[in-house]
Motif scaffolding. Structure first.
Motif, PDB file in Angstrom:
ATOM      1  N   PRO A   1       0.843  -1.284   0.033  1.00 39.74           N
ATOM      2  CA  PRO A   1       0.035  -0.079   0.132  1.00 39.74           C
ATOM      3  C   PRO A   1       0.750   1.202  -0.129  1.00 39.74           C
ATOM      4  CG  PRO A   1       0.099  -0.926   2.050  1.00 39.74           C
ATOM      5  CD  PRO A   1       0.771  -1.966   1.177  1.00 39.74           C
ATOM      6  N   HIS A   2       2.072   1.161   0.504  1.00 43.46           N
ATOM      7  CA  HIS A   2       2.855   2.422   0.410  1.00 43.46           C
ATOM      8  C   HIS A   2       3.532   2.464  -0.798  1.00 43.46           C
ATOM      9  CE1 HIS A   2       2.464   2.009   4.825  1.00 43.46           C
ATOM     10  NE2 HIS A   2       2.752   0.777   4.759  1.00 43.46           N
ATOM     11  N   LEU A   3       3.354   1.611  -1.734  1.00 48.10           N
ATOM     12  CA  LEU A   3       3.997   2.039  -3.111  1.00 48.10           C
ATOM     13  C   LEU A   3       2.564   1.966  -4.041  1.00 48.10           C
ATOM     14  CD1 LEU A   3       7.122  -0.315  -3.518  1.00 48.10           C
ATOM     15  CD2 LEU A   3       6.701   1.991  -2.501  1.00 48.10           C
ATOM     16  N   ASN A   4       1.239   2.318  -3.514  1.00 49.38           N
ATOM     17  CA  ASN A   4       0.132   2.632  -4.259  1.00 49.38           C
ATOM     18  C   ASN A   4      -0.024   1.226  -4.926  1.00 49.38           C
ATOM     19  OD1 ASN A   4       0.215   5.495  -3.991  1.00 49.38           O
ATOM     20  ND2 ASN A   4       1.393   5.802  -5.843  1.00 49.38           N
ATOM     21  N   GLY A   5       0.183   0.381  -4.060  1.00 52.09           N
ATOM     22  CA  GLY A   5      -0.229  -1.333  -4.234  1.00 52.09           C
ATOM     23  C   GLY A   5       0.320  -1.827  -5.361  1.00 52.09           C
ATOM     24  N   ARG A   6       1.349  -1.544  -5.637  1.00 52.57           N
ATOM     25  CA  ARG A   6       2.404  -2.050  -6.428  1.00 52.57           C
ATOM     26  C   ARG A   6       3.080  -3.468  -5.989  1.00 52.57           C
ATOM     27  NH1 ARG A   6       6.611   1.408  -7.316  1.00 52.57           N
ATOM     28  NH2 ARG A   6       7.542   0.161  -9.171  1.00 52.57           N
ATOM     29  N   GLN A   7       3.297  -4.384  -6.646  1.00 56.90           N
ATOM     30  CA  GLN A   7       4.086  -5.653  -6.413  1.00 56.90           C
ATOM     31  C   GLN A   7       5.391  -5.483  -7.134  1.00 56.90           C
ATOM     32  OE1 GLN A   7       0.930  -8.593  -7.381  1.00 56.90           O
ATOM     33  NE2 GLN A   7       2.076  -9.592  -5.684  1.00 56.90           N
ATOM     34  N   LEU A   8       6.645  -5.359  -6.415  1.00 54.15           N
ATOM     35  CA  LEU A   8       7.846  -5.254  -7.066  1.00 54.15           C
ATOM     36  C   LEU A   8       8.522  -6.577  -7.148  1.00 54.15           C
ATOM     37  CD1 LEU A   8       9.595  -2.413  -5.257  1.00 54.15           C
ATOM     38  CD2 LEU A   8       8.005  -2.352  -7.102  1.00 54.15           C
ATOM     39  N   PRO A   9       9.140  -6.719  -8.266  1.00 56.06           N
ATOM     40  CA  PRO A   9       9.794  -7.964  -8.471  1.00 56.06           C
ATOM     41  C   PRO A   9      11.117  -7.974  -7.703  1.00 56.06           C
ATOM     42  CG  PRO A   9      10.139  -6.801 -10.491  1.00 56.06           C
ATOM     43  CD  PRO A   9       9.018  -5.920  -9.616  1.00 56.06           C
ATOM     44  N   LEU A  10      11.576  -8.995  -7.183  1.00 58.76           N
ATOM     45  CA  LEU A  10      12.658  -9.278  -6.339  1.00 58.76           C
ATOM     46  C   LEU A  10      13.542 -10.145  -6.990  1.00 58.76           C
ATOM     47  CD1 LEU A  10      11.153  -9.279  -2.609  1.00 58.76           C
ATOM     48  CD2 LEU A  10      11.843  -7.131  -3.905  1.00 58.76           C
ATOM     49  N   SER A  11      14.642  -9.861  -7.639  1.00 58.13           N
ATOM     50  CA  SER A  11      15.395 -10.787  -8.494  1.00 58.13           C
ATOM     51  C   SER A  11      16.458 -11.246  -7.555  1.00 58.13           C
ATOM     52  CB  SER A  11      16.183 -10.143  -9.670  1.00 58.13           C
ATOM     53  OG  SER A  11      15.031  -9.952 -10.796  1.00 58.13           O
ATOM     54  N   MET A  12      16.882 -12.363  -7.688  1.00 55.02           N
ATOM     55  CA  MET A  12      18.147 -12.946  -6.859  1.00 55.02           C
ATOM     56  C   MET A  12      18.584 -13.868  -7.566  1.00 55.02           C
ATOM     57  SD  MET A  12      17.803 -14.709  -2.983  1.00 55.02           S
ATOM     58  CE  MET A  12      17.586 -13.077  -2.248  1.00 55.02           C
ATOM     59  N   GLY A  13      19.909 -14.368  -7.718  1.00 53.21           N
ATOM     60  CA  GLY A  13      20.556 -15.194  -8.602  1.00 53.21           C
ATOM     61  C   GLY A  13      20.618 -16.594  -8.377  1.00 53.21           C
ATOM     62  N   LYS A  14      20.153 -17.569  -9.479  1.00 56.02           N
ATOM     63  CA  LYS A  14      20.114 -18.669  -9.208  1.00 56.02           C
ATOM     64  C   LYS A  14      21.017 -19.345 -10.226  1.00 56.02           C
ATOM     65  CE  LYS A  14      16.439 -22.490  -9.663  1.00 56.02           C
ATOM     66  NZ  LYS A  14      14.937 -22.575  -9.869  1.00 56.02           N
ATOM     67  N   GLY A  15      21.960 -20.202  -9.548  1.00 57.37           N
ATOM     68  CA  GLY A  15      22.854 -20.736 -10.565  1.00 57.37           C
ATOM     69  C   GLY A  15      24.104 -20.464  -9.838  1.00 57.37           C
ATOM     70  N   LEU A  16      25.495 -21.277 -10.184  1.00 53.39           N
ATOM     71  CA  LEU A  16      26.845 -20.910  -9.941  1.00 53.39           C
ATOM     72  C   LEU A  16      27.127 -19.661  -9.901  1.00 53.39           C
ATOM     73  CD1 LEU A  16      28.539 -23.951 -11.541  1.00 53.39           C
ATOM     74  CD2 LEU A  16      27.528 -23.728  -9.162  1.00 53.39           C
ATOM     75  N   GLY A  17      27.480 -19.200  -8.700  1.00 53.26           N
ATOM     76  CA  GLY A  17      27.730 -17.512  -8.488  1.00 53.26           C
ATOM     77  C   GLY A  17      26.536 -16.777  -8.010  1.00 53.26           C
ATOM     78  N   GLY A  18      25.325 -17.311  -7.911  1.00 52.29           N
ATOM     79  CA  GLY A  18      24.294 -16.542  -7.424  1.00 52.29           C
ATOM     80  C   GLY A  18      24.243 -15.483  -7.747  1.00 52.29           C
ATOM     81  N   GLY A  19      23.916 -14.366  -7.038  1.00 46.02           N
ATOM     82  CA  GLY A  19      23.791 -12.925  -7.598  1.00 46.02           C
ATOM     83  C   GLY A  19      24.893 -12.251  -8.008  1.00 46.02           C
ATOM     84  N   SER A  20      26.122 -12.742  -7.718  1.00 44.32           N
ATOM     85  CA  SER A  20      27.413 -12.304  -8.299  1.00 44.32           C
ATOM     86  C   SER A  20      27.568 -12.618  -9.881  1.00 44.32           C
ATOM     87  CB  SER A  20      28.695 -12.889  -7.526  1.00 44.32           C
ATOM     88  OG  SER A  20      28.866 -14.182  -7.753  1.00 44.32           O
ATOM     89  N   SER A  21      26.554 -13.717 -10.134  1.00 44.10           N
ATOM     90  CA  SER A  21      26.547 -13.940 -11.906  1.00 44.10           C
ATOM     91  C   SER A  21      25.545 -13.451 -12.418  1.00 44.10           C
ATOM     92  CB  SER A  21      26.307 -15.411 -11.860  1.00 44.10           C
ATOM     93  OG  SER A  21      27.740 -16.360 -11.500  1.00 44.10           O
ATOM     94  N   ILE A  22      24.680 -12.626 -11.862  1.00 42.31           N
ATOM     95  CA  ILE A  22      23.684 -11.755 -12.686  1.00 42.31           C
ATOM     96  C   ILE A  22      23.539 -10.253 -12.498  1.00 42.31           C
ATOM     97  CG2 ILE A  22      22.271 -14.019 -12.716  1.00 42.31           C
ATOM     98  CD1 ILE A  22      20.291 -12.446 -10.982  1.00 42.31           C
ATOM     99  N   ASN A  23      24.515  -9.836 -11.418  1.00 43.10           N
ATOM    100  CA  ASN A  23      24.387  -8.373 -11.076  1.00 43.10           C
ATOM    101  C   ASN A  23      25.192  -7.500 -11.857  1.00 43.10           C
ATOM    102  OD1 ASN A  23      27.064  -8.884 -10.134  1.00 43.10           O
ATOM    103  ND2 ASN A  23      26.879  -8.959  -8.125  1.00 43.10           N
ATOM    104  N   VAL A  24      25.319  -6.198 -11.290  1.00 44.40           N
ATOM    105  CA  VAL A  24      25.825  -5.067 -12.050  1.00 44.40           C
ATOM    106  C   VAL A  24      27.476  -5.341 -12.002  1.00 44.40           C
ATOM    107  CG1 VAL A  24      25.723  -2.912 -12.940  1.00 44.40           C
ATOM    108  CG2 VAL A  24      23.815  -4.057 -11.905  1.00 44.40           C
ATOM    109  N   MET A  25      27.933  -6.146 -10.896  1.00 49.70           N
ATOM    110  CA  MET A  25      29.321  -6.566 -10.958  1.00 49.70           C
ATOM    111  C   MET A  25      30.180  -5.318 -10.125  1.00 49.70           C
ATOM    112  SD  MET A  25      29.799  -7.659 -14.809  1.00 49.70           S
ATOM    113  CE  MET A  25      28.401  -6.911 -14.955  1.00 49.70           C
ATOM    114  N   VAL A  26      29.397  -4.546  -9.461  1.00 45.71           N
ATOM    115  CA  VAL A  26      29.920  -3.271  -8.540  1.00 45.71           C
ATOM    116  C   VAL A  26      30.321  -4.009  -7.122  1.00 45.71           C
ATOM    117  CG1 VAL A  26      29.352  -1.504  -7.121  1.00 45.71           C
ATOM    118  CG2 VAL A  26      28.411  -1.554  -9.358  1.00 45.71           C
ATOM    119  N   TRP A  27      31.757  -3.560  -6.962  1.00 45.52           N
ATOM    120  CA  TRP A  27      32.454  -4.011  -5.644  1.00 45.52           C
ATOM    121  C   TRP A  27      32.284  -2.745  -4.569  1.00 45.52           C
ATOM    122  CZ3 TRP A  27      33.921  -8.727  -3.644  1.00 45.52           C
ATOM    123  CH2 TRP A  27      35.079  -8.634  -2.805  1.00 45.52           C
TER     124      TRP A  27
END
Length: 538
Positions: free
Chosen positions: A95-121
């Motif tokens: 309700p605090h985002l006007n009823g929106r449902q946000l996608p919550l991506s998370m890496g699935k596979g070898l490396g997890g998020g470090s294999s699909i993210n923007v690579m920022v350290w």
């Protein structure tokens, strides 16, 4: 002429493939350690434990290989979102985002998020680690010790800075190569409004009030250098490390109050494998609480709703959910400027109020337009850039709930972004700072004008904020390391009330770190492995 490096790589790949085929063809009934998930923390834990040739380690990963161009080409990272390499979690309507449902991506596979993210350290701020030490009651979680670990694990490719940067470690870190002119414009714009710039973002800049810098990236020779590639892949030819992909963990098996095995689904069959020393859950801030709950560890009322027998009442399992939330402000380019590398090469941390002594705002420049599902309707320029800016220290807290006793059922994620009024106050300051940066003289050669939000006030600005909010996908804090009634693990990452079970991932953070979370997750993995090795004399 033969390319020796290519020849050596081919030989290693063949050895590793053949070795893992042998090891996974017939699994042992019991291993010394079972590590669940090959993500940013699990890859570290498994590698460090397997460095002892006398120790047998099984690593279970629900996803598959990282051998995909969408993973390895830094420019293609957005194509992984919503793919088979993404868990594609979805938050409940907010309700605090006007009823929106946000996608919550998370890496699935070898490396997890470090294999699909923007690579920022991004290492986190001094205040983050000192808070962890205070909450855990253990000074070794503090900034000074963590800085030593960072220096040890990095292979820094920028200008030498021995006070803050290390060489020779497994993690190849380099400044964004040949950054876009608009990345340099961001640093110039910051200076025009009184924000200092630094040679890199992972040293002195994150010990005080913040600043701006060209981003540090996990990119090597133009290819993604995930934490799986840094830590785990070089060990795949070792006979004591078994990496099983396509293995979905259902629950931990106990003998009395001691964790003795893991039940998981693989190739359509539910299998149980034992662990003679310990089990380490590194499943991330959504899956780790889920597996704990299905194992009988969690809030007794929550478990009781689904008929799950309670082994250990821990009310904090699945609570304290945190994430960084962003509110994209976009400018139209005067002339098309093609994104370079990952398309995100400059970063900035600053304060929403002058009285703060540490930054509470996070800015990542993105070299293309990034609207939300709602703000896209306001008109998106064909060519432009986005100040992907948001809350580095959100006050809002969410929670996770089971929807079924079936371990294959998804969790209900009540993210509750912007539920705390303090976050709206901070966000208004964040948007104002975005607009000051993007409309500064430094950008005038590159932009035609501001596309959104424009000079909105009052309710119109709040509407934009609630419609623009998206997540950085830094889900964390749902099995926190503290000493209060809502804590789940102690300073050694052991789960309270049971034996033989630890958690090592972003869920143990008492609060989300200031910035992207993969570097702190590497530290959590290093600390977990160090404490396990010490306890068992490895």
């Amino acid at each position: 002429m033969i390319d020796i490096s290519s020849s050596e790589e081919h030989d290693f790949s063949t050895r590793a493939r053949d070795n893992q085929a042998r090891l996974t063809a017939t699994l042992r009934h019991c291993y010394d350690f079972v590590v669940c998930r090959a993500g940013a923390s699990g890859s570290v834990v498994a590698r460090r434990l397997a460095e002892n040739p006398e120790v047998q380690v099984l690593l279970l990963e629900a996803g598959g290989s990282d051998e995909a161009e969408a993973v390895l080409d830094p420019a293609l990272w957005p194509t992984n979102l919503g793919s088979e390499r993404d868990w594609s979690f979805q938050a409940e309507p907010n309700p605090h985002l006007n009823g929106r449902q946000l996608p919550l991506s998370m890496g699935k596979g070898l490396g997890g998020g470090s294999s699909i993210n923007v690579m920022v350290w991004a290492r986190g701020h001094r205040s983050d680690w000192d808070l962890f030490a205070e909450e855990a009651g253990d000074a070794s979680w503090g900034y000074d010790n963590v800085l030593d670990i960072y220096r040890r694990i990095e292979n820094w490719q920028g200008a030498p800075d021995p006070q803050y940067r290390g060489r020779g470690g497994p993690v190849w870190v380099e400044p964004a190569a040949d950054p876009s002119p608009i990345a340099h414009a961001l640093l110039d714009a910051a200076g025009e409004i009184g924000i200092p710039s630094f040679a890199h973002p992972n040293g002195r800049m994150m010990e005080g009030q913040g600043g701006a810098a060209i981003s540090d990236m996990l990119v090597r020779d133009g290819r993604r250098h995930s934490l799986y590639r840094a830590y785990l892949r070089p060990w795949l030819d070792c006979p004591n490390l078994t990496v099983l992909t396509g293995a979905l963990v259902h629950r931990v098996v106990f003998d009395g109050r001691r964790a003795v095995g893991v039940k998981f689904l693989h190739a359509g069959q539910v299998t149980t494998v034992g662990a003679s020393f310990e089990i380490v859950l590194s499943l991330g801030a959504i899956q780790t609480p889920k597996v704990l709950m299905h194992s009988g560890i969690g809030d007794s009322a929550e478990l009781g709703r689904h008929g799950i027998p309670v082994l250990q009442h821990l009310a904090g399992v699945g609570r304290n959910f945190q994430d960084h939330v962003s509110f994209g402000c976009t400018w139209e380019s005067a002339e098309p400027i093609a994104p370079r590398s990952s398309g995100s090469e400059a970063t900035l941390y600053w304060k929403s109020r002058p009285d703060l002594d540490a930054p509470d705002l996070l800015f990542c420049q993105v070299e293309f337009p990034v609207p939300s599902d709602r703000t896209a309707a306001r008109g998106v320029p064909a060519h432009g850039w986005t100040m992907f800016a948001g809350l580095a220290q959100p006050a809002s807290r969410g929670r996770l709930r089971l929807q079924s006793a079936d371990p294959s059922a998804t969790m209900a994620v009540e993210a509750d972004f912007l539920s705390d009024p303090a976050d709206m106050t901070t966000t208004r300051a964040c948007v104002a700072l975005c607009r000051a940066l993007g409309n500064a003289p430094a950008f005038r050669p590159f932009v035609r004008g501001e596309a959104m939000p424009g000079d909105l006030k009052g309710d119109a600005l709040d509407l934009y904020i609630r419609d623009a909010a998206v997540t950085y996908w830094h889900q964390s804090c749902t099995a926190k390391m503290e000493r209060d009634a809502m804590s789940v693990v102690d300073a050694t990452l052991k789960v309270y009330g049971v034996d033989g079970l630890r958690v090592a991932d972003g869920s143990v953070m008492p609060r989300v770190t200031t910035g992207n979370t993969q570097a702190p997750c590497a530290i959590i993995g290093e600390r977990a492995a160090e404490m396990i090795q010490k306890e068992h004399g490895l």
